[in-house]
Design a protein around this motif. Structure first.
Motif, PDB file in Angstrom:
ATOM      1  N   ALA A   1      -1.471  -2.122  10.423  1.00 53.01           N
ATOM      2  CA  ALA A   1      -0.871  -0.439  10.419  1.00 53.01           C
ATOM      3  C   ALA A   1       0.090  -0.152   9.469  1.00 53.01           C
ATOM      4  O   ALA A   1       0.277   1.118   9.151  1.00 53.01           O
ATOM      5  CB  ALA A   1      -0.527  -0.424  11.954  1.00 53.01           C
ATOM      6  N   GLY A   2       0.958  -1.144   8.952  1.00 48.55           N
ATOM      7  CA  GLY A   2       2.173  -0.909   8.372  1.00 48.55           C
ATOM      8  C   GLY A   2       1.456  -0.615   6.755  1.00 48.55           C
ATOM      9  O   GLY A   2       2.421  -0.130   5.995  1.00 48.55           O
ATOM     10  N   LEU A   3       0.491  -0.893   6.473  1.00 47.04           N
ATOM     11  CA  LEU A   3      -0.105  -0.771   5.129  1.00 47.04           C
ATOM     12  C   LEU A   3       0.315   0.218   4.242  1.00 47.04           C
ATOM     13  O   LEU A   3       0.854   0.371   3.128  1.00 47.04           O
ATOM     14  CB  LEU A   3      -1.612  -1.061   4.936  1.00 47.04           C
ATOM     15  CG  LEU A   3      -2.104  -1.122   3.464  1.00 47.04           C
ATOM     16  CD1 LEU A   3      -1.572  -2.393   2.902  1.00 47.04           C
ATOM     17  CD2 LEU A   3      -3.841  -1.362   3.747  1.00 47.04           C
ATOM     18  N   PRO A   4       0.021   1.452   4.852  1.00 49.34           N
ATOM     19  CA  PRO A   4       0.136   2.759   4.089  1.00 49.34           C
ATOM     20  C   PRO A   4       1.726   2.918   3.395  1.00 49.34           C
ATOM     21  O   PRO A   4       2.293   3.934   2.701  1.00 49.34           O
ATOM     22  CB  PRO A   4      -0.073   4.105   5.050  1.00 49.34           C
ATOM     23  CG  PRO A   4      -1.070   3.346   6.049  1.00 49.34           C
ATOM     24  CD  PRO A   4      -0.460   2.174   6.049  1.00 49.34           C
ATOM     25  N   THR A   5       2.692   2.403   4.239  1.00 45.70           N
ATOM     26  CA  THR A   5       4.127   2.460   3.972  1.00 45.70           C
ATOM     27  C   THR A   5       4.932   1.062   3.409  1.00 45.70           C
ATOM     28  O   THR A   5       5.866   1.014   3.403  1.00 45.70           O
ATOM     29  CB  THR A   5       4.841   2.953   4.937  1.00 45.70           C
ATOM     30  OG1 THR A   5       4.637   2.286   6.266  1.00 45.70           O
ATOM     31  CG2 THR A   5       4.535   4.264   5.183  1.00 45.70           C
ATOM     32  N   GLN A   6       3.643  -0.026   3.132  1.00 42.64           N
ATOM     33  CA  GLN A   6       4.545  -1.264   2.957  1.00 42.64           C
ATOM     34  C   GLN A   6       5.010  -1.533   1.495  1.00 42.64           C
ATOM     35  O   GLN A   6       4.073  -1.299   0.726  1.00 42.64           O
ATOM     36  CB  GLN A   6       3.390  -2.392   3.258  1.00 42.64           C
ATOM     37  CG  GLN A   6       3.903  -3.603   3.745  1.00 42.64           C
ATOM     38  CD  GLN A   6       2.812  -4.207   4.733  1.00 42.64           C
ATOM     39  OE1 GLN A   6       3.092  -4.048   5.860  1.00 42.64           O
ATOM     40  NE2 GLN A   6       1.973  -4.994   4.235  1.00 42.64           N
TER      41      GLN A   6
ATOM     42  N   ASN B   1       2.050   4.265  12.734  1.00 41.84           N
ATOM     43  CA  ASN B   1       3.205   4.278  11.341  1.00 41.84           C
ATOM     44  C   ASN B   1       3.369   5.815  11.313  1.00 41.84           C
ATOM     45  O   ASN B   1       2.607   6.410  10.709  1.00 41.84           O
ATOM     46  CB  ASN B   1       2.029   3.468  10.548  1.00 41.84           C
ATOM     47  CG  ASN B   1       3.113   3.175   9.128  1.00 41.84           C
ATOM     48  OD1 ASN B   1       4.095   3.925   9.113  1.00 41.84           O
ATOM     49  ND2 ASN B   1       2.358   2.664   8.179  1.00 41.84           N
TER      50      ASN B   1
ATOM     51  N   ILE C   1       7.755   1.420  11.079  1.00 45.52           N
ATOM     52  CA  ILE C   1       6.924   0.403  11.962  1.00 45.52           C
ATOM     53  C   ILE C   1       7.314  -1.142  11.719  1.00 45.52           C
ATOM     54  O   ILE C   1       7.160  -1.815  12.868  1.00 45.52           O
ATOM     55  CB  ILE C   1       5.651   0.651  11.357  1.00 45.52           C
ATOM     56  CG1 ILE C   1       4.532  -0.282  12.248  1.00 45.52           C
ATOM     57  CG2 ILE C   1       5.144  -0.130   9.777  1.00 45.52           C
ATOM     58  CD1 ILE C   1       3.144   0.238  12.134  1.00 45.52           C
TER      59      ILE C   1
ATOM     60  N   GLY D   1       0.951  -1.078   0.059  1.00 46.82           N
ATOM     61  CA  GLY D   1      -0.088  -0.056   0.028  1.00 46.82           C
ATOM     62  C   GLY D   1       0.769   1.407  -0.029  1.00 46.82           C
ATOM     63  O   GLY D   1       0.242   2.277   0.134  1.00 46.82           O
ATOM     64  N   ALA D   2       2.170   1.062  -0.132  1.00 48.33           N
ATOM     65  CA  ALA D   2       3.139   2.362  -0.124  1.00 48.33           C
ATOM     66  C   ALA D   2       2.662   3.114  -1.383  1.00 48.33           C
ATOM     67  O   ALA D   2       2.480   2.593  -2.403  1.00 48.33           O
ATOM     68  CB  ALA D   2       4.570   1.797   0.093  1.00 48.33           C
TER      69      ALA D   2
ATOM     70  N   PRO E   1      -3.966   3.476   0.788  1.00 48.88           N
ATOM     71  CA  PRO E   1      -5.287   2.711   0.465  1.00 48.88           C
ATOM     72  C   PRO E   1      -6.703   3.180   1.306  1.00 48.88           C
ATOM     73  O   PRO E   1      -7.801   3.091   0.740  1.00 48.88           O
ATOM     74  CB  PRO E   1      -5.016   1.343   0.857  1.00 48.88           C
ATOM     75  CG  PRO E   1      -3.697   1.209   0.790  1.00 48.88           C
ATOM     76  CD  PRO E   1      -2.989   2.383   1.312  1.00 48.88           C
TER      77      PRO E   1
END
Lengths: 439, 335
Positions: free
Chosen positions: A254-259, B188, B168, A195-196, A413
Motif C-alpha cells: 500500500a505504501g508504494l506510491p509514496t515509497q 496511504n 503509512i 514508487g514515489a 505506478p
C-alpha cells in the motif's frame, strides 16, 4: 597570492576613474578577510553523511602540512535541493565554492555554462586510474573530465532467503523481474521498489530501460530544441510493463506510491519483505537496528543479496548508478590548491576508509582490496560487480526537466500504462524542453 | 513565514481597540474636505507621516523593487545556467502558462484549498472566539495561550508533524482511527489527491484557526454590551442575538479576517512542499512558481508565474475591498 590576484582583477576590471575605489575595495578585502579566513582555507560543500567527509577533510588538512585547510559546509539532504543551492551559487559567481560534492546527473548542467574549473591533466590522470567505467562516464561531459570521481553508488537486489526458498528460486543465478514479481504474488509478499514521485522514480525507470537495452535520451549532448528521447520504444514499453504490473497488482504494498529508498527498507525489514532493489546503506542501517535492539537478529540472518534483476533471462542487467564526484568552482580563489586537496580526498586509502565508516562504496576498484571492507560489507564483491555494469542516468544539461518529467508521468505506478505512458512521457518532456509547457 | 508572523500580529492588534477607532471616524470624514483641518489634526497627520514614513519607504524598497524586477524578467526567455541565451519574448511566457492545463489545475486546487480552509477556519475561529470571550477571567489567560499554541509553531515543523502522523510507515492515525469506515492500516493518505488534500487542509486549518479567532475576538470585543443586553431584555434568543446584533456589529472584523486568511491561504506552500511536493493532484500555484524558478532555474517563466500569482492576489483584494466593502481602516460596524 590570491589577495594580490583579487586586487589586480579589481583594478583591471574598472575604469581609471574608479581605480581609487577599486583599491579601497581591495584594501577592504585584504583587511576584512585576512584574520577571519586564511589564504589557504578551502571550503568543501558536502552532502550530509555520517561524518566521513568531515573526517577526510581534517585528515587531508593535517597531511598537507599547512599548505591548505579544508572546512566543510553542509548542503541540504536531498540531491535536488543540493543542486538548487549549488547552481544558484555558481550562477551568482560565489567564490567560496572551492570543492563541491556533486551528484553525477547534475554535472552536465554545471559544466556546460563553464561553472566548473577545468581539471588539470595531471590530476585527471592520477584520479581516474582503476575507476569503474560508470563513475568515469558520470564525471565526464563532452568527452572531457570535468569532475573527479569520489565514491560510486549502485543498487543491488536484497532478498529474504526464506521467501526465495519458499518460492523455489535459485538465487545462485541472476533472477528476472518476472521471477520476483511471480514470487511476491505467490508468497503474498511485497516487493521493495521506489514508487514515489521523486528522483528515485527516475532511477528505477532508467535502470529498467537500460536493462532492456534502451536509453531515456538518445543523444544526450543535443540542445533543448533538438533533444530526442528513447522512452517511446520497446525498452520503454518493457519498463512500463514491469512498473505497471507491480502497481496494478499491488505487488509493492500500500505504501508504494509514496515509497522512497528509506520507505522500502522499512517495509523490507517487516513481515511483508521479500525482494528489494536498494543501495548498500541497507546493510549498515539493518545491522545498526539489530544492535540497537529494534530489529531481530533473525531478520538480519535472513537477508541475502545479488545483482539487480534482469529484464530478460539472457541479457545482463544495468543497475542504477549514483555516488558523488568532486568539482571545483570556476570562481574559486584557489583552484590549484583545491585540486591538490581533491587528489588527497579521493585517495584509495580514504575511499576504503569512507566505505567502512560511512557505507559509501569506492569508485576506485583498488580500494576494495582493503581487508576491512570484506568484514563490514560481506556483499562488497557484489557491489563492485554491479558498479562495473551499472548505467548512469542521462547525462544532459536538462536533466532536471527530464527527471521531473518522468516523475510526473510515471508515478503512481498503478497509473502507468505500457501502451501510453512512454509516449505521453516523451511528448511531455519534449514540449517542456521546447518551452511550450510548464513542469 | 517567521517574518509574516509579527506583521500579522500588528494588523490583528490594530483592529482590536474598537472604541478608539470609532472616534477616528470623524477624522475620516474631515479628510474628504481638506479645508476643515484644524491645527491639531494637521499636527497629528504630520506626526503620523513622520512615524510611519520610514517604514513605508523601506517597505516600498523591499517589495516594489522585486515586483518590478519580476515583471521585467517575465518578458524574457532566460535560464540561469544559460545566461548567454537570454532572449526577449514579450508576453510569450504568459501565453505558455495560460494555455497550459497545469496552470489551470494548479489554480483550481489553490482556490479549492483557499475556499475550504477559510470557511472552516471562520466557523471554528468564531466558536473559539466566543469561548475566549465568555471564559471566566481566571482561566482566560490560560485558554488564550492554549488556543494560540498551534499558531506559534513554524509551518514547516507542523507540516512534518502532520506528515509523519499520517505517513503509512511511521504514522499512528491509521491505527487510531481504524474504527472509522474507509480507514485501515493500508490507507496511504498521500497516494491520491483527495486524501492528501484533506491532510494538507486539516494541517492548515489546525495551524491558522487561532489567527482568525484572535481577529474575531477583537471584533467581539467591539460589540457594545448594551446592545446585547437590550436584545436580551426584548426576549431575543441566543441565535437571534447572534444573527441580528453580534454578527452585524462585527462584520468589519469578519471581513478583515476572511481577507487576510484568504490571501494567506492562496499563497500556501510549506504544507504542500513538505507533504507531497505537489504529487498526485496537489500542485498549488506557489509550488508551480517555485518549480519553474528555483528547480528549473527558468527565471523568465518562473517570474511570469509569480506575476500571475500576484495578480490573483490583487484580484482577491479588489473583490474583497470593492465588492464586499471591507474597510481596512477598521471602522466599526461596516455599514
Amino acid at each position: 597570492m590570491p589577495i594580490s590576484r583579487r586586487t589586480r582583477s579589481v583594478v583591471n576590471s574598472r575604469r581609471k576613474a574608479a581605480v581609487v575605489a577599486g583599491m579601497m575595495m581591495g584594501t577592504l578585502v585584504m583587511s576584512g578577510c585576512g584574520p577571519a579566513q586564511s589564504d589557504n582555507a578551502l571550503t568543501w560543500y558536502i552532502n550530509p553523511d555520517a561524518g566521513g567527509q568531515a573526517a577526510i577533510a581534517q585528515k587531508c588538512s593535517e597531511e598537507s602540512g599547512g599548505r591548505y585547510t579544508i572546512e566543510t559546509s553542509l548542503l541540504p539532504s536531498d540531491a535536488a535541493s543540493q543542486r538548487e543551492q549549488l547552481a544558484r551559487r555558481l550562477a551568482a559567481g560565489d567564490s567560496s565554492l572551492d570543492i563541491m560534492s556533486l551528484d553525477p546527473p547534475f554535472i552536465p548542467e554545471l559544466a556546460e555554462p563553464g561553472f566548473l574549473a577545468p581539471v588539470p591533466d595531471d590530476v585527471a590522470q592520477s584520479t581516474t586510474e582503476n575507476v569503474v567505467e560508470g563513475a568515469l562516464a558520470g564525471a565526464t561531459w563532452k568527452d572531457e573530465l570535468v569532475t573527479v570521481p569520489f565514491w560510486a553508488n549502485t543498487q543491488i537486489m536484497w532478498y529474504r532467503k526464506s521467501v526465495a526458498e519458499a518460492a523455489g528460486l535459485d538465487m545462485s543465478k541472476p533472477v528476472t523481474w518476472d521471477q520476483i514479481m511471480e514470487a511476491a504474488r505467490t508468497q503474498d509478499k511485497s516487493l521493495g521498489v521506489q514508487g514515489a514521485q521523486a528522483e528515485s522514480m527516475t532511477v528505477w525507470v532508467n535502470a529498467l530501460v537500460e536493462s532492456a537495452g534502451g536509453s531515456i535520451i538518445v543523444d544526450p549532448e543535443a540542445t533543448a530544441d533538438t533533444i530526442e528521447l528513447g522512452l517511446d520504444s520497446d525498452a520503454g514499453k518493457a519498463a512500463a510493463d514491469v512498473i505497471s504490473t507491480i502497481g496494478k497488482d499491488g505487488l509493492g504494498g500500500a505504501g508504494l506510491p509514496t515509497q522512497d529508498e528509506n520507505g522500502s527498507l522499512i517495509a523490507f525489514q517487516g513481515d511483508s519483505g521479500s525482494f528489494m532493489v536498494n543501495y548498500p546503506f541497507v546493510w549498515p542501517a539493518t545491522t545498526a537496528a539489530v544492535e540497537a535492539g529494534t530489529l531481530d537478529q533473525a531478520v538480519l540472518d535472513d537477508i541475502g543479496w545479488g545483482v539487480f534483476p534482469r529484464m530478460s533471462e539472457d541479457q545482463e542487467s544495468a543497475p542504477p548508478l549514483g555516488g558523488i564526484n568532486l568539482g571545483v568552482g570556476a570562481e574559486s580563489d584557489n583552484p590549484e590548491l583545491a585540486y591538490e586537496a581533491v587528489q588527497c580526498i579521493v585517495s584509495v586509502e580514504n575511499q576504503s576508509e569512507y566505505f567502512v565508516t560511512n557505507g559509501n562504496p569506492p569508485s576506485n576498484t583498488e580500494a576494495y582490496e582493503d581487508p576491512r571492507i570484506e568484514e563490514s560489507f560481506p556483499m562488497a564483491e557484489t557491489i563492485r560487480d554491479s558498479l562495473q555494469v551499472a548505467a548512469p542516468r542521462p547525462q544532459t544539461p536538462f536533466y532536471n526537466e527530464v527527471s521531473t518529467g518522468i516523475q510526473q508521468t510515471w508515478a503512481p505506478p498503478s497509473a502507468v500504462d505500457p501502451e501510453n505512458t512512454p509516449e505521453t512521457s516523451s511528448n511531455f518532456i519534449t514540449s517542456v524542453l521546447r518551452g511550450e509547457q510548464l513542469l | 513565514m517567521t517574518s509574516a508572523i509579527p506583521a500579522k500580529t500588528t494588523t490583528a492588534s490594530s483592529t482590536e481597540p474598537g472604541p478608539r477607532l470609532s472616534r477616528d471616524d470623524k477624522g475620516t470624514k474631515t479628510r474628504k474636505a481638506p479645508k476643515q483641518y484644524s491645527d491639531r489634526v494637521r499636527a497629528e497627520r504630520r506626526l503620523g507621516w513622520i512615524l510611519a514614513g520610514p517604514a513605508f519607504i523601506i517597505m516600498l524598497l523591499v517589495t516594489l523593487y522585486p515586483i518590478l524586477q519580476a515583471i521585467y524578467e517575465s518578458l524574457f526567455k532566460f535560464r540561469l545556467t544559460a545566461p548567454g541565451e537570454r532572449e526577449f519574448i514579450g508576453l510569450g511566457n504568459y501565453a505558455v502558462i495560460l494555455s497550459d492545463p497545469v496552470w489551470w489545475s494548479g489554480l483550481w486546487t489553490t482556490v479549492f484549498i483557499t475556499v475550504v480552509t477559510v470557511l472552516v477556519e471562520l466557523v471554528l475561529g468564531f466558536a473559539l472566539a466566543l469561548v475566549m470571550h465568555k471564559a471566566l477571567k481566571s482561566v482566560r489567560g490560560l485558554l488564550r495561550t492554549a488556543i494560540l499554541v498551534p499558531y506559534g509553531i513554524i509551518t514547516v515543523v507542523s507540516a512534518f508533524a502532520w506528515f509523519y502522523a499520517f505517513d503509512i510507515n511511521s504514522g499512528y492515525i491509521n491505527s487510531w482511527f481504524a474504527w472509522l469506515p474507509g480507514i485501515d492500516e493500508n490507507l496511504n493518505w498521500f497516494a491520491q489527491g483527495g486524501t492528501a488534500l484533506f491532510v494538507i487542509m486539516a494541517s492548515e486549518i489546525w495551524k491558522t484557526t487561532p489567527f482568525i479567532s484572535l481577529l474575531l475576538l477583537a471584533g467581539l470585543a467591539q460589540v457594545p454590551d448594551e446592545l446585547t443586553e437590550a436584545a436580551k431584555v426584548d426576549g431575543a434568543t441566543w441565535w437571534e442575538q447572534m444573527r441580528k446584533v453580534i454578527i452585524p456589529n462585527m462584520k468589519a472584523a469578519i471581513m478583515v479576517a476572511v481577507l487576510f486568511r484568504a490571501l494567506d491561504a492562496f499563497r500556501i506552500f510549506d504544507n504542500v512542499f513538505i507533504m507531497t511536493n505537489g504529487a498526485y493532484g496537489t500542485e498549488v500555484l506557489s509550488l508551480l512558481a517555485y518549480r519553474q524558478s528555483i528547480s528549473r532555474l527558468e527565471i523568465g517563466l518562473g517570474s511570469a508565474v509569480s506575476v500571475l500569482l500576484f495578480l490573483c492576489v490583487l484580484l482577491i483584494c479588489f473583490v474583497a475591498i470593492k465588492l464586499f466593502k471591507v474597510d481596512l481602516a477598521g471602522s466599526q460596524g461596516g455599514k
